[in-house]
Design a protein around this motif. Structure first.
Motif, short mmCIF file in Angstrom:
data_model
loop_
_atom_site.label_atom_id
_atom_site.label_comp_id
_atom_site.label_asym_id
_atom_site.label_seq_id
_atom_site.Cartn_x
_atom_site.Cartn_y
_atom_site.Cartn_z
N GLY A 131 16.21 -21.63 44.57
CA GLY A 131 16.34 -20.72 43.44
C GLY A 131 16.23 -19.26 43.80
O GLY A 131 16.60 -18.39 43.00
N ASP A 172 30.31 -20.89 43.12
CA ASP A 172 28.89 -21.18 42.92
C ASP A 172 28.31 -20.38 41.76
O ASP A 172 27.33 -20.79 41.15
CB ASP A 172 28.11 -20.89 44.21
N SER A 173 28.93 -19.23 41.43
CA SER A 173 28.42 -18.40 40.33
C SER A 173 28.62 -19.06 38.97
O SER A 173 28.04 -18.62 37.97
CB SER A 173 29.09 -17.02 40.35
N VAL A 216 27.54 -22.00 38.27
CA VAL A 216 26.37 -22.83 38.01
C VAL A 216 25.07 -22.16 38.50
O VAL A 216 24.03 -22.82 38.54
CB VAL A 216 26.53 -24.20 38.71
N SER A 217 25.15 -20.89 38.83
CA SER A 217 23.96 -20.21 39.37
C SER A 217 24.03 -18.73 39.03
O SER A 217 24.92 -18.27 38.31
CB SER A 217 23.91 -20.39 40.90
N ARG A 218 23.09 -17.98 39.61
CA ARG A 218 23.08 -16.52 39.44
C ARG A 218 23.68 -15.80 40.65
O ARG A 218 23.52 -14.59 40.81
CB ARG A 218 21.65 -16.03 39.20
N SER A 219 24.39 -16.53 41.49
CA SER A 219 25.03 -15.93 42.66
C SER A 219 26.04 -14.87 42.22
O SER A 219 26.71 -15.03 41.19
CB SER A 219 25.73 -17.00 43.49
N GLN A 242 22.33 -17.60 45.40
CA GLN A 242 21.12 -18.28 44.96
C GLN A 242 20.96 -19.58 45.74
O GLN A 242 21.90 -20.39 45.83
CB GLN A 242 21.17 -18.56 43.46
N PHE A 286 20.55 -23.11 46.87
CA PHE A 286 20.99 -24.31 46.17
C PHE A 286 20.25 -25.54 46.69
O PHE A 286 19.56 -25.51 47.71
CB PHE A 286 22.50 -24.49 46.37
N ARG A 287 20.40 -26.65 45.97
CA ARG A 287 19.68 -27.88 46.32
C ARG A 287 20.32 -28.62 47.48
O ARG A 287 19.68 -29.42 48.14
CB ARG A 287 19.57 -28.78 45.08
#
Length: 313
Positions: free
Chosen positions: A152, A202-203, A205-208, A224, A226-227
């Motif tokens: 995160g 990736d942005s 599903v994230s704050r990238s 950000q 990732f898992r």
């Protein structure tokens, strides 16, 4: 510790690229750098020259002199195999188009290692262009102090191209994927980061996001963590493109997704329609290709290893 670096200082000169109206002399010493800019045009204000974020240490009628420590002025340190390289830019603050790269390279002693962390920074040469990609600290002012990132958190990544005497180029990340191997194999499991010719998928599903550019030859990505690959060695494989700044199209762009707004073009949001294809298939409307070498150069790069940790596991 800098005293150990003075084994063989390599000065990369840009004399051939300079104007006939000026001259730059650079001396790379163990603990400091001396740069002398001699200006023959009387209308130039020498106080407006900057080395990184440093003002001249002295000014005369024709010369701006910088005598500075390599740990100051936002010098960037790059560890590349047998060398330690310190890079910066000489700029003229009243002219955004005036930039000269400044590079000091020192032979790396065999017994020298960073006290805490070996910066993850890779260098690739291609013709008269030199590509770099590396992990950076939070404000992108220098190499990261660790290659471990909590799930995160942000992973700051900078890619750049040193252009030497080449025409000005725009650096783009055309594609990036994460893998748990240093080399991609047909059976490799991949996590897509950038796809579809410059879309930061990736942005979604994230704050990238891509950070605002400081110069056309660099691109900053706040990724950000990732898992994918948590707890394992992760490598980020990217395709870098150095391209004609006036040749942007649906396949030559940098786009990220902004919540409540949609896809946005990094370099000019007014032309964000170039990102409309990010959720379909981005195809060029032009016949020219980067592979021709006429308008740009493509370079593959690998960043890593880095580790993503889950504090809750």
């Amino acid at each position: 510790m800098m005293a150990f670096f003075w084994q063989r200082a390599l000065l990369l000169s840009l004399a051939a690229a300079m104007s006939v109206y000026a001259d730059m002399k650079l001396e790379c010493r163990p603990d400091f750098v001396t740069l002398v800019w001699t200006e023959r045009r009387s209308q130039a204000d020498l106080s407006l020259f900057r080395l990184g974020n440093c003002f001249p240490t002295s000014i005369s009628a024709t010369e701006a002199v910088f005598s500075v420590d390599v740990n100051d002025c936002n010098f960037r340190r790059i560890v590349t195999g047998d060398h330690l390289m310190y890079t910066n830019d000489l700029t003229y603050s009243s002219s955004p188009d005036f930039t000269y790269p400044v590079v000091c390279a020192y032979e790396r002693p065999n017994n020298w290692y960073p006290l805490l962390y070996e910066p993850v920074f890779s260098t690739y040469g291609l013709g008269d262009l030199v590509f770099h990609i590396g992990l950076m600290n939070a404000d992108f002012s220098g190499p990261a102090e660790s290659s471990t990132f909590p799930l995160g958190s942000f992973i700051p990544i900078m890619a750049s191209v040193s252009q030497m005497t080449h025409q000005p180029l725009l650096l783009l990340l055309e594609e990036c994927v994460a893998a748990t191997t240093a080399e991609l194999q047909p059976e490799s499991t991949l996590y897509p980061i950038i796809a579809n010719k410059g879309c930061l998928v990736d942005s979604l599903v994230s704050r990238s996001k891509f950070e605002r550019r400081q110069k056309s030859s660099e691109i900053h990505l706040s990724l950000q963590a990732f898992r994918f690959g948590v707890g394992e060695r992760v490598f980020i494989h990217c395709k870098l493109v150095a391209w004609d700044p006036n040749g942007m199209d649906h396949t030559k762009k940098a786009c990220h997704y902004v919540k409540e707004h949609g896809w946005e073009l990094l370099d000019n949001s007014a032309y964000s329609n170039l990102c409309d294809c990010c959720e379909s298939d981005c195809k060029s409307r032009r016949s020219r290709s980067t592979e021709s070498g006429k308008h740009g150069v493509v370079q593959n790069a690998v960043l890593g290893p880095l580790t993503i940790t889950d504090v809750n596991s």
